[in-house]
Write an enzyme that holds these catalytic residues in place. Structure first.
Site, mmCIF file in Angstrom:
data_model
loop_
_atom_site.group_PDB
_atom_site.id
_atom_site.type_symbol
_atom_site.label_atom_id
_atom_site.label_comp_id
_atom_site.label_asym_id
_atom_site.label_seq_id
_atom_site.Cartn_x
_atom_site.Cartn_y
_atom_site.Cartn_z
ATOM 1 N N ASP A 149 149.058 82.882 -40.827
ATOM 2 C CA ASP A 149 150.417 82.320 -40.728
ATOM 3 C C ASP A 149 151.441 83.448 -40.804
ATOM 4 O OD1 ASP A 149 149.789 79.656 -40.466
ATOM 5 O OD2 ASP A 149 149.752 79.286 -42.619
ATOM 6 N N HIS A 165 121.513 49.293 -38.364
ATOM 7 C CA HIS A 165 122.956 49.546 -38.468
ATOM 8 C C HIS A 165 123.468 49.205 -39.858
ATOM 9 C CE1 HIS A 165 121.900 48.676 -34.314
ATOM 10 N NE2 HIS A 165 122.866 49.499 -33.966
ATOM 11 N N LYS A 168 116.625 54.901 -34.059
ATOM 12 C CA LYS A 168 118.097 55.040 -34.100
ATOM 13 C C LYS A 168 118.666 54.420 -35.371
ATOM 14 C CE LYS A 168 122.107 52.740 -32.183
ATOM 15 N NZ LYS A 168 122.575 51.659 -31.316
ATOM 16 N N LYS A 199 144.408 74.832 -47.908
ATOM 17 C CA LYS A 199 144.538 76.295 -47.802
ATOM 18 C C LYS A 199 144.229 77.007 -49.117
ATOM 19 C CE LYS A 199 147.824 76.232 -43.968
ATOM 20 N NZ LYS A 199 149.069 76.741 -43.407
HETATM 21 P P1 NAP Z 1 155.540 72.417 -47.760
HETATM 22 O O1 NAP Z 1 154.704 73.362 -48.521
HETATM 23 O O2 NAP Z 1 155.399 70.961 -47.993
HETATM 24 O O3 NAP Z 1 157.077 72.825 -47.988
HETATM 25 C C1 NAP Z 1 158.110 72.060 -47.458
HETATM 26 C C2 NAP Z 1 159.432 72.735 -47.718
HETATM 27 O O4 NAP Z 1 160.434 71.974 -47.043
HETATM 28 C C3 NAP Z 1 159.831 72.765 -49.202
HETATM 29 O O5 NAP Z 1 160.561 73.917 -49.437
HETATM 30 C C4 NAP Z 1 160.699 71.519 -49.333
HETATM 31 O O6 NAP Z 1 161.646 71.597 -50.359
HETATM 32 C C5 NAP Z 1 161.415 71.535 -47.995
HETATM 33 N N1 NAP Z 1 161.896 70.215 -47.587
HETATM 34 C C6 NAP Z 1 161.129 69.193 -47.115
HETATM 35 N N2 NAP Z 1 161.917 68.140 -46.812
HETATM 36 C C7 NAP Z 1 163.185 68.500 -47.141
HETATM 37 C C8 NAP Z 1 164.442 67.849 -47.078
HETATM 38 N N3 NAP Z 1 164.537 66.607 -46.613
HETATM 39 N N4 NAP Z 1 165.543 68.517 -47.472
HETATM 40 C C9 NAP Z 1 165.446 69.782 -47.923
HETATM 41 N N5 NAP Z 1 164.288 70.454 -48.024
HETATM 42 C C10 NAP Z 1 163.163 69.823 -47.634
HETATM 43 O O7 NAP Z 1 155.313 72.605 -46.180
HETATM 44 P P2 NAP Z 1 154.875 73.935 -45.404
HETATM 45 O O8 NAP Z 1 153.402 73.967 -45.271
HETATM 46 O O9 NAP Z 1 155.566 75.098 -45.981
HETATM 47 O O10 NAP Z 1 155.443 73.622 -43.932
HETATM 48 C C11 NAP Z 1 156.843 73.668 -43.665
HETATM 49 C C12 NAP Z 1 157.074 73.569 -42.168
HETATM 50 O O11 NAP Z 1 156.502 74.711 -41.527
HETATM 51 C C13 NAP Z 1 156.366 72.386 -41.510
HETATM 52 O O12 NAP Z 1 157.247 71.327 -41.378
HETATM 53 C C14 NAP Z 1 155.919 72.890 -40.155
HETATM 54 O O13 NAP Z 1 156.738 72.365 -39.131
HETATM 55 C C15 NAP Z 1 156.125 74.370 -40.219
HETATM 56 N N6 NAP Z 1 154.884 75.085 -39.878
HETATM 57 C C16 NAP Z 1 154.877 75.853 -38.762
HETATM 58 C C17 NAP Z 1 153.758 76.546 -38.392
HETATM 59 C C18 NAP Z 1 153.779 77.355 -37.146
HETATM 60 O O14 NAP Z 1 152.739 77.946 -36.808
HETATM 61 N N7 NAP Z 1 154.887 77.419 -36.468
HETATM 62 C C19 NAP Z 1 152.604 76.504 -39.176
HETATM 63 C C20 NAP Z 1 152.617 75.704 -40.334
HETATM 64 C C21 NAP Z 1 153.773 74.998 -40.660
HETATM 65 P P3 NAP Z 1 161.316 71.166 -51.879
HETATM 66 O O15 NAP Z 1 160.605 72.344 -52.495
HETATM 67 O O16 NAP Z 1 162.610 70.875 -52.464
HETATM 68 O O17 NAP Z 1 160.414 69.959 -51.780
#
Ligand code: NAP
Length: 513
Positions: A344, A126, A152, A303
């Protein structure tokens, strides 16, 4: 057969008996009596405990672990040796002895094993800190000292990439070996052990019954990771990301595999680090086709790494994924060829058009307010502009909205302008409203009109504050869960070339959330 083994680790005989009963009920295939957990340990107690375990008709291992290798109660070497000798005499099916101690115990254990051929020997080593540098040599040495031994090792995986050395050992020695990677990064080694023909894999009864870091409970092994259905032909899939513990994708895909009676298992794959670690992980997979990995979902932060990996290898990437600059799906086809996709955007477009009762083409000319400019916004904007929707991006960081608008030839505006928004469709692509901030919304409720279709990509909670406000205003609503369902369904199809059972997928998603 790979025995699904439960360590019995009670402090006294009574609690051990209870654990034995629970292990049988839970479907254990082998018991390991960790006698070093007993607070009082003597020949009599061992005899009673072993007799109790033998009543189950399951094979039984007796272990009295040295504290230097993870044992409890610091039991002196002489007592540990005598416990193992007595265990053989009392008819244990197997004893587990640390390799270093086996040599130090001189001929005593060897003699008793020679006189009692029914008891087999597990030789173990281990390392709770890090991987062994000379893993292959350890196995060779163990077999040279006791050729009939089951060799093991258990070592701490500091990264998921440390698991591949253990897989190579199992690939070479199969049921003559056990190779366990401890810690969260090593959890897959415990699940995949069966496919690779390991002699056993350890699980536990859940709660505080864990005897080594990273053990997966027997309930999860059987219900989530389809242990009973797994065999040497099983194909693997998984979600690559960091963090990954919260992901509902394993539950979703495994329930679909089970419903379709497919010999496939979907795993959480915690790949920490950046592109170098991601590349090493995929190179490790690609150089071992016998692992039978056939596809991956990719999530934060990999991604872009996934897209670049496929591009650098000259593999196929669907054009919209190139435009988005990110792949959330890699499928592995014949001869290990990889293809990359982004589901997506298709998931979002399908969820939206289903609720609106229109085709994707009919999105042409629709005015869309997109809140956010991150990864999801990018995927959705690529899809929408591709069909000719008129998108305006609103984002907290205006420069990001501007950059994205330039790239996809659409409009952008400051979030202050949201009160005056003119749109048919509003899509929240920010994380505002996501659990635990359920009471937050990215949009004042006064902005929502009955004519709007409001789509929240946030899927946890299902009914976000934004969607509650939209419903109250009489608008149509599109749930993030539907986008999740459709992107996962599309992945399932890319992985398996068959349709996924949509209702099972929906049910599992709502149960998991
Ligand atoms: P990301 O790349 O980190 O982008 C986050 C976005 O939210 C940016 O535009 C950011 O603005 C904004 N934001 C975060 N906190 C904020 C606040 N307090 N006030 C104002 N704006 C804020 O994230 P992402 O990958 O695009 O994911 C975004 C959301 O998509 C996730 O929270 C998730 O719930 C959802 N999602 C859904 C699926 C689905 O299949 N339904 C799949 C993936 C993700 P800034 O540019 O100013 O930082």
């Amino acid at each position: 057969m790979t025995y699904l083994t439960i360590p019995i680790c009670g402090k006294d005989l009574e609690s051990c008996k209870e654990q034995i009963g629970s292990a049988v009920k839970a479907g254990a295939q082998m018991l390991e009596l960790r006698t070093d957990y007993l607070q009082t340990l003597d020949t009599n107690i061992l005899k009673n405990l072993l007799a109790e375990a033998k009543k189950t008709a399951l094979p039984v291992i007796v272990t009295c672990r040295d504290a230097k290798e993870g044992g409890q109660n610091n039991i002196p070497a002489k007592i540990r040796k005598n416990i193992l000798i007595d265990a053989v005499k009392f008819g244990a099916d197997l004893i587990d002895c640390e390799f270093s101690n086996f040599i130090n115990f001189e001929d005593d254990i060897q003699n008793v094993l020679a006189d009692n051929k029914k008891t087999k020997l597990i030789l173990s080593e281990h390392n709770f800190k890090e991987p062994f540098e000379n893993l292959a040599e350890i196995y060779e040495e163990m077999y040279s000292v006791w050729p009939d031994a089951i060799a093991k090792t258990a070592y701490n995986a500091t990264h998921i990439n440390d698991c591949f050395a253990a897989f190579d050992i199992l690939h070479e020695y199969g049921e003559k070996a056990i190779a366990i990677c401890m810690g969260p990064a090593g959890a897959i080694s415990r699940i995949m052990a069966k496919k690779l023909g390991s002699f056993l894999t350890f699980s536990n009864l859940g709660g505080d019954h864990q005897t080594a870091p990273g053990q997966v409970s027997i309930e999860l092994m059987k219900k989530l990771y389809r242990y009973d259905a797994m065999n040497k032909e099983t194909k693997f899939y998984g979600v690559i990301g960091d963090p990954i513990g919260h992901s509902i994708s394993p539950a979703v895909h495994n329930s679909c595999f089970a419903a379709k009676k497919m010999n496939s298992v979907y795993l959480p794959l915690l790949v920490t680090g950046g592109k170098p670690e991601f590349d090493t992980f995929l190179n490790n997979i690609n150089s071992r086709p016998w692992l039978d990995f056939k596809g991956f979902s990719i999530t934060i932060p990999h991604k872009v790494n996934a897209l670049e990996y496929a591009q650098e290898k000259g593999e196929y990437i669907e054009p919209v994924a190139v435009q988005i600059g990110a792949a959330n799906t890699l499928s592995i086809g014949k001869n290990g060829r990889i293809s990359g996709y982004n589901t997506d955007y298709t998931g979002a477009m399908t969820a939206l058009t289903e609720v609106m009762g229109i085709s994707k083409k009919e999105l042409k000319g629709k005015k869309v307010a997109c809140l956010g400019a991150g990864g999801v916004a990018r995927a959705i904007i690529a899809g929408l502009t591709d069909v000719g929707a008129k998108v305006t991006i609103y984002n907290r960081t205006l420069t990001k909205a501007e950059g994205l608008a330039k790239e996809f030839q659409c409009h952008f505006a400051d979030v202050d302008k949201l009160r005056k928004l003119d749109a048919d469709i509003i899509i929240n692509c920010t994380s505002i409203g996501m659990s635990p901030n359920d009471n937050e919304s990215p949009l004042p409720k006064e902005c929502i009109k009955p004519s709007h279709t409001v789509f929240d990509t946030v899927y946890n909670p299902k009914e976000t504050m934004l969607l509650k406000d939209a419903k109250a205003a009489g608008a149509k609503v599109v749930h993030g869960t539907e986008m999740f369902v459709y992107q996962a369904a599309e992945q399932f199809k890319l992985f398996t070339q068959t349709d996924c059972p949509m209702e099972i997928m929906r049910e599992t998603i709502s149960k998991s959330l």
